[in-house]
Write a protein that holds these residues in place. Structure first.
Motif, PDB file in Angstrom:
ATOM      1  N   ASP A 546       0.821  -1.211   0.000  1.00 37.97           N
ATOM      2  CA  ASP A 546       0.000   0.000   0.000  1.00 37.97           C
ATOM      3  C   ASP A 546       0.856   1.263   0.000  1.00 37.97           C
ATOM      4  O   ASP A 546       2.040   1.246   0.373  1.00 37.97           O
ATOM      5  CB  ASP A 546      -0.895   0.044   1.234  1.00 37.97           C
ATOM      6  CG  ASP A 546      -2.136  -0.813   1.077  1.00 37.97           C
ATOM      7  OD1 ASP A 546      -2.312  -1.398  -0.003  1.00 37.97           O
ATOM      8  OD2 ASP A 546      -2.909  -0.899   2.042  1.00 37.97           O
ATOM      9  N   TRP A 575       0.363  12.053  -7.569  1.00 37.41           N
ATOM     10  CA  TRP A 575      -0.402  12.767  -6.536  1.00 37.41           C
ATOM     11  C   TRP A 575      -1.240  13.875  -7.138  1.00 37.41           C
ATOM     12  O   TRP A 575      -0.941  14.409  -8.198  1.00 37.41           O
ATOM     13  CB  TRP A 575       0.523  13.311  -5.452  1.00 37.41           C
ATOM     14  CG  TRP A 575       1.440  14.424  -5.877  1.00 37.41           C
ATOM     15  CD1 TRP A 575       2.547  14.327  -6.664  1.00 37.41           C
ATOM     16  CD2 TRP A 575       1.319  15.801  -5.522  1.00 37.41           C
ATOM     17  NE1 TRP A 575       3.125  15.561  -6.841  1.00 37.41           N
ATOM     18  CE2 TRP A 575       2.400  16.484  -6.135  1.00 37.41           C
ATOM     19  CE3 TRP A 575       0.426  16.541  -4.750  1.00 37.41           C
ATOM     20  CZ2 TRP A 575       2.604  17.854  -5.994  1.00 37.41           C
ATOM     21  CZ3 TRP A 575       0.624  17.906  -4.605  1.00 37.41           C
ATOM     22  CH2 TRP A 575       1.691  18.548  -5.225  1.00 37.41           C
ATOM     23  N   LEU A 584      -2.969  14.688 -12.310  1.00 42.95           N
ATOM     24  CA  LEU A 584      -2.050  13.804 -11.617  1.00 42.95           C
ATOM     25  C   LEU A 584      -0.616  14.210 -11.933  1.00 42.95           C
ATOM     26  O   LEU A 584      -0.264  14.450 -13.094  1.00 42.95           O
ATOM     27  CB  LEU A 584      -2.274  12.354 -12.050  1.00 42.95           C
ATOM     28  CG  LEU A 584      -3.533  11.664 -11.516  1.00 42.95           C
ATOM     29  CD1 LEU A 584      -3.749  10.343 -12.240  1.00 42.95           C
ATOM     30  CD2 LEU A 584      -3.407  11.433 -10.024  1.00 42.95           C
ATOM     31  N   THR A 600      -4.126  13.893  -2.174  1.00 39.15           N
ATOM     32  CA  THR A 600      -4.413  12.513  -2.567  1.00 39.15           C
ATOM     33  C   THR A 600      -3.257  11.979  -3.397  1.00 39.15           C
ATOM     34  O   THR A 600      -2.716  12.675  -4.262  1.00 39.15           O
ATOM     35  CB  THR A 600      -5.712  12.427  -3.388  1.00 39.15           C
ATOM     36  OG1 THR A 600      -6.794  12.898  -2.590  1.00 39.15           O
ATOM     37  CG2 THR A 600      -5.996  10.983  -3.796  1.00 39.15           C
ATOM     38  N   THR A 602      -1.976   8.320  -5.573  1.00 41.16           N
ATOM     39  CA  THR A 602      -2.440   7.066  -6.162  1.00 41.16           C
ATOM     40  C   THR A 602      -1.243   6.230  -6.580  1.00 41.16           C
ATOM     41  O   THR A 602      -0.195   6.758  -6.959  1.00 41.16           O
ATOM     42  CB  THR A 602      -3.337   7.327  -7.382  1.00 41.16           C
ATOM     43  OG1 THR A 602      -2.642   8.174  -8.310  1.00 41.16           O
ATOM     44  CG2 THR A 602      -4.636   7.997  -6.974  1.00 41.16           C
ATOM     45  N   HIS A 604       0.015   3.337  -9.194  1.00 36.12           N
ATOM     46  CA  HIS A 604      -0.360   2.827 -10.509  1.00 36.12           C
ATOM     47  C   HIS A 604       0.535   1.668 -10.924  1.00 36.12           C
ATOM     48  O   HIS A 604       1.767   1.757 -10.853  1.00 36.12           O
ATOM     49  CB  HIS A 604      -0.231   3.937 -11.565  1.00 36.12           C
ATOM     50  CG  HIS A 604      -1.137   5.093 -11.326  1.00 36.12           C
ATOM     51  ND1 HIS A 604      -2.248   5.352 -12.098  1.00 36.12           N
ATOM     52  CD2 HIS A 604      -1.099   6.075 -10.375  1.00 36.12           C
ATOM     53  CE1 HIS A 604      -2.859   6.436 -11.642  1.00 36.12           C
ATOM     54  NE2 HIS A 604      -2.177   6.895 -10.597  1.00 36.12           N
ATOM     55  N   ILE A 609      -5.051   1.626 -11.115  1.00 40.81           N
ATOM     56  CA  ILE A 609      -4.797   2.183  -9.789  1.00 40.81           C
ATOM     57  C   ILE A 609      -4.976   1.068  -8.770  1.00 40.81           C
ATOM     58  O   ILE A 609      -6.045   0.470  -8.663  1.00 40.81           O
ATOM     59  CB  ILE A 609      -5.749   3.354  -9.473  1.00 40.81           C
ATOM     60  CG1 ILE A 609      -5.504   4.513 -10.449  1.00 40.81           C
ATOM     61  CG2 ILE A 609      -5.564   3.828  -8.038  1.00 40.81           C
ATOM     62  CD1 ILE A 609      -6.462   5.679 -10.262  1.00 40.81           C
ATOM     63  N   SER A 611      -3.833   1.400  -5.348  1.00 39.84           N
ATOM     64  CA  SER A 611      -3.924   1.919  -3.983  1.00 39.84           C
ATOM     65  C   SER A 611      -4.159   3.422  -4.043  1.00 39.84           C
ATOM     66  O   SER A 611      -3.609   4.104  -4.909  1.00 39.84           O
ATOM     67  CB  SER A 611      -2.642   1.611  -3.198  1.00 39.84           C
ATOM     68  OG  SER A 611      -2.729   2.088  -1.870  1.00 39.84           O
ATOM     69  N   VAL A 612      -4.993   3.916  -3.138  1.00 39.54           N
ATOM     70  CA  VAL A 612      -5.287   5.346  -3.054  1.00 39.54           C
ATOM     71  C   VAL A 612      -5.093   5.790  -1.608  1.00 39.54           C
ATOM     72  O   VAL A 612      -5.500   5.096  -0.666  1.00 39.54           O
ATOM     73  CB  VAL A 612      -6.729   5.656  -3.502  1.00 39.54           C
ATOM     74  CG1 VAL A 612      -7.025   7.153  -3.353  1.00 39.54           C
ATOM     75  CG2 VAL A 612      -6.955   5.201  -4.935  1.00 39.54           C
ATOM     76  N   SER A 614      -5.528   9.305   0.816  1.00 38.79           N
ATOM     77  CA  SER A 614      -5.926  10.712   0.965  1.00 38.79           C
ATOM     78  C   SER A 614      -5.572  11.195   2.363  1.00 38.79           C
ATOM     79  O   SER A 614      -5.681  10.439   3.334  1.00 38.79           O
ATOM     80  CB  SER A 614      -7.425  10.872   0.726  1.00 38.79           C
ATOM     81  OG  SER A 614      -7.749  10.590  -0.620  1.00 38.79           O
TER      82      SER A 614
END
Length: 775
Positions: A546, A575, A584, A600, A602, A604, A609, A611-612, A614
């Motif tokens: 993650d 980000w 992005l 946020t 991300t 890739h 995507i 995992s994200v 924030s």
């Protein structure tokens, strides 16, 4: 055509094994790679000459059948293409669990010092087997030649399972034991009784399972909850099932230690037999902020989590008669030399107002209720010893004087274990900061946990022998244990998610020589271990890959830095500057944040995507500024140091054990913030927590001081009003007459000694401080 398929199969297998070659967890003490490989297929034979090794052979064959789809024949002898298991008792005399394994092109021979050593060698062999099943009728696998010489570092290698808060069926308990066996653990600590449920049949006291094994509801969500589900919940194990589990574990060389909680955490037993309470006619109390379902009169099994004042009465003889009767039935069920009695988190409030407890203290010249608990534990220890067993208790059993032969399980950090070892008592280390596997394993955790932050690397880097101990004192450290408490673990899938891969890391802590442990090397073996999890059909956490973020101060204390990290080998981090933008940007270095808002990031893999993350930031004049504390927080809840209080990140989930909080057990939180220049100050807002059910209380008051030179401070405002905001969260706000100053001192006054009538009475309150805002 047939030869082409065989060649492709060979190349496929060779590729798989070259990637996973010797990816063994826990890492053996010594491995010497050889030349060539052993051909493993349906024609391979398991050679067992002695009945003592039949058990290991059966485990191996069952594993091969379950994971690879075929079984091997057993024989007394073979000339080639065989796996031989033999216990010799001549490898490392006196060292339980030692083994050696030789893989040659002709054979695999495992020689164990003891039957358990042969079993552990067989587990290592399992990790040399493929992690994927070939979809052919005659699969052929190639196991690289190697010489392995191995033995465990610690004699006690344990895992714990709490079935009191949430009940798990025998089928899962057996599966749990298999997980232990696959990782060379040798002890299963079975936490069988709690405030929320009594889980073992005691024939002399049928109400323990008729009444105590069931609760009328459970809080919804994280404490204090968003209501109550109103569902009758529970379960228990019959004595026949207990015997079945113990036998199953013994076949895997795992000792099962039962835990019967006393004198605290006893609500379920008291609901079953109210006379065990100091005050049988008083109804069960529960935290007022928690919803209750059903009858609330009389004694009840608890429906929420926490610590409760209604404990076993230490002044009544029938209490000891009851517990001795329970031990009479427990002892024959468990061949283990140990019985765990808990002894943790026992409030003394009822004992203080109980005439019988006070009389007991007087008759035995006991100075206080801590000594009364010591009397209780020592009396039970003598009875347990009379059954040929040794008592284990959590480190609270040190308070008031330690029982003569007791083993201490140190959970509140390492101090209790260190003290016990110095007193020449055996110790099992299980400090929550390193081995409580119910804590969150990522800062980006989206499921409900009890809080805390225990990433994989921290588990792996735990050292069970405290540095403060001498070489002689260190001999009393038997080993360590991972604990899985189940307040928020209600089913098998969640349990697996919390266990793996952290349990694999802990296995290496306990088995592998200290000098051989290396986290970077462990990381290289993890991808193969994840494939094994897939083969085992385990729902493991992928938090290791993650996105994780760390908020750090800048060099000039202007703003904060948002550093984003991942262990994913091929993914790209991007980000988004704000929630108002969809653009992005590739991430290359920590992002400077200077104002409130949401960031946020991300992760890739190709166009996907995976995992994200924030992060909300809340800026004030104090955010990112230089801060110092007059008293450090508890080592159990250090957050990210003093900077935690001014990093602009709030403990939005209201977790007691959040890394966004600093915890103080007794002392006040006194912080001095350097704003960097003279500024006008209108107010201060201090974010803190309130959770009386676990001895966490809001501050008595907060007082603000200002200074121009950082030395002479003047009081400018004070408030005692704690305002709840969300869950356990709350704030103390202080509006000031506008004042100009460069330095701000904030004193957050600890609630102090918890008074009579409140949860945790007689103990120091915990103060948790999240964020200090200056406006």
């Amino acid at each position: 055509m047939k030869s082409t398929i065989s060649l492709l199969a060979f190349l496929c297998c060779s590729f798989i094994l070259s990637a996973q070659q010797f990816a063994i967890i826990p890492q053996p003490a010594e491995m010497i790679p050889g030349t060539g490989s052993f051909t493993f297929n349906r024609g391979t034979v398991i050679v067992v000459k002695n009945a003592v090794d039949d058990n290991s052979a059966s485990f191996l064959n069952d594993y091969i059948y379950d994971k690879l789809g075929f079984k091997l024949k057993k024989a007394k002898t073979a000339q080639s293409n065989f796996i031989q298991l033999v216990t010799v008792q001549t490898l490392v005399p006196g060292k339980e669990g030692a083994y050696e394994m030789t893989v040659s092109p002709r054979s695999i021979i495992i020689r164990g010092q003891t039957a358990s050593g042969t079993f552990y060698g067989m587990q290592t062999l399992i990790q040399l087997l493929p992690t994927e099943q070939l979809k052919t009728f005659h699969p052929t696998y190639y196991i690289p030649c190697v010489q392995i010489n191995d033995l465990p570092r610690f004699a006690y290698r344990g895992m714990h399972l709490d079935v009191g808060r949430h009940f798990f069926p025998v089928s899962f308990v057996k599966k749990y034991i298999d997980y232990l066996a696959l990782h060379k653990f040798n002890t299963f600590h079975w936490h069988l009784t709690e405030d929320q449920g009594w889980r073992i049949q005691i024939k002399k006291y049928p109400n323990l399972t008729k009444v105590g094994a069931w609760r009328n509801g459970t809080i919804i969500g994280r404490f204090p909850g968003k209501g109550n589900d109103g569902k009758r919940y529970g379960g228990y194990y019959t004595q026949a099932e207990i015997k079945e589990v113990v036998k199953y574990a013994a076949a895997r060389f795992i000792e099962v230690i039962p835990e019967i909680e006393m004198p605290g955490h006893s609500s379920a037993a008291i609901a079953s037999y109210p006379q065990l309470s100091c005050f049988p006619n008083e109804s069960t109390k529960h935290p007022p902020q928690c919803a209750w379902h059903g009858d609330s009169t009389g004694k009840q099994v608890q429906q929420t989590w926490g610590v409760f004042n209604d404990v076993f009465c230490a002044g009544k003889e029938n209490t000891f008669k009851f517990l001795q009767d329970v031990i009479d039935e427990i002892a024959p069920l468990f061949p283990s030399k140990y019985i765990h009695v808990g002894g943790d988190e026992c409030p003394k409030e009822n004992w203080k107002r109980c005439p019988l407890c006070q009389q007991r203290m007087k008759e035995n010249n006991l100075k206080n209720e801590h000594e009364l608990q010591s009397y209780f534990i020592q009396r039970m220890e003598k009875y347990i010893n009379s059954k040929g067993k040794t008592l284990i208790g959590w480190d609270e059993i040190l308070e008031g004087g330690l029982a003569q032969n007791a083993v201490v399980m140190s959970w509140r950090g390492e101090q209790g274990g260190t003290e016990a070892a110095r007193q020449q008592h055996n110790v099992i280390m299980t400090p929550d900061q390193w081995v409580y596997l119910n804590y969150s394993q990522t800062r980006n955790e989206d499921s409900i946990t009890i809080g805390g932050y225990l990433p994989l690397e921290k588990v792996y880097n735990y050292e069970p022998v405290p540095r403060e101990l001498t070489a002689e004192q260190s001999k009393y450290v038997l080993g360590a244990q991972g604990n899985l408490w189940t307040e928020y673990i209600g089913n098998e899938t969640i349990a697996q998610y919390m266990l793996f891969p952290r349990m694999s890391a802990l296995s290496e802590v306990l088995w592998t020589p200290k000098e051989k442990r290396n986290y970077k090397d462990f990381e290289k073996r993890l991808p193969t271990q994840f494939k094994r999890y897939d083969l085992w059909k385990v729902h493991y956490s992928k938090a290791y890959f993650d996105l994780n973020a760390v908020v750090m101060p800048t060099d000039n204390y202007t703003g904060v830095l948002w550093k984003i990290e991942t262990n994913h080998p091929t993914a790209e981090i991007r980000w988004i500057p704000s929630k108002y933008s969809s653009a992005l940007f590739p991430y290359s270095q920590p992002v400077l944040v200077t104002e409130s808002g949401e960031k946020t990031a991300t992760l890739h893999v190709g166009n996907k995507i995976v995992s994200v993350l924030s992060q909300s930031f809340h800026f004030s004049k104090a955010t990112g500024k230089k801060i110092t504390l007059s008293t450090p927080p508890s080592s159990k809840y250090p957050g990210d140091g003093a900077f935690t209080l001014v990093n602009g990140v709030h403990n939005e989930k209201g977790l007691e054990r959040s890394s966004e909080c600093l915890g103080f057990e007794g002392p006040d939180c006194e912080a001095v913030i350097d704003l960097g220049s003279t500024q006008t100050i209108n107010s201060a807002v201090i974010h803190t927590l309130n959770s009386g059910g676990s001895w966490v209380y809001p501050p008595k008051y907060v007082e603000v001081f200002t200074s121009q030179d950082g030395t002479s401070f003047n009081p400018v405002g004070k408030s005692e009003k704690f305002e709840p905001t969300n869950g356990l969260n709350g704030v103390v706000s202080i509006n000031l007459t506008p004042v100009t100053s460069r330095y701000v001192k904030v004193v957050v006054k600890n609630f102090g000694l918890i008074p009579s009538g409140m949860s945790g009475a007689g103990n120091n309150a915990w103060l948790f401080v999240d964020e200090i805002e200056v406006k």
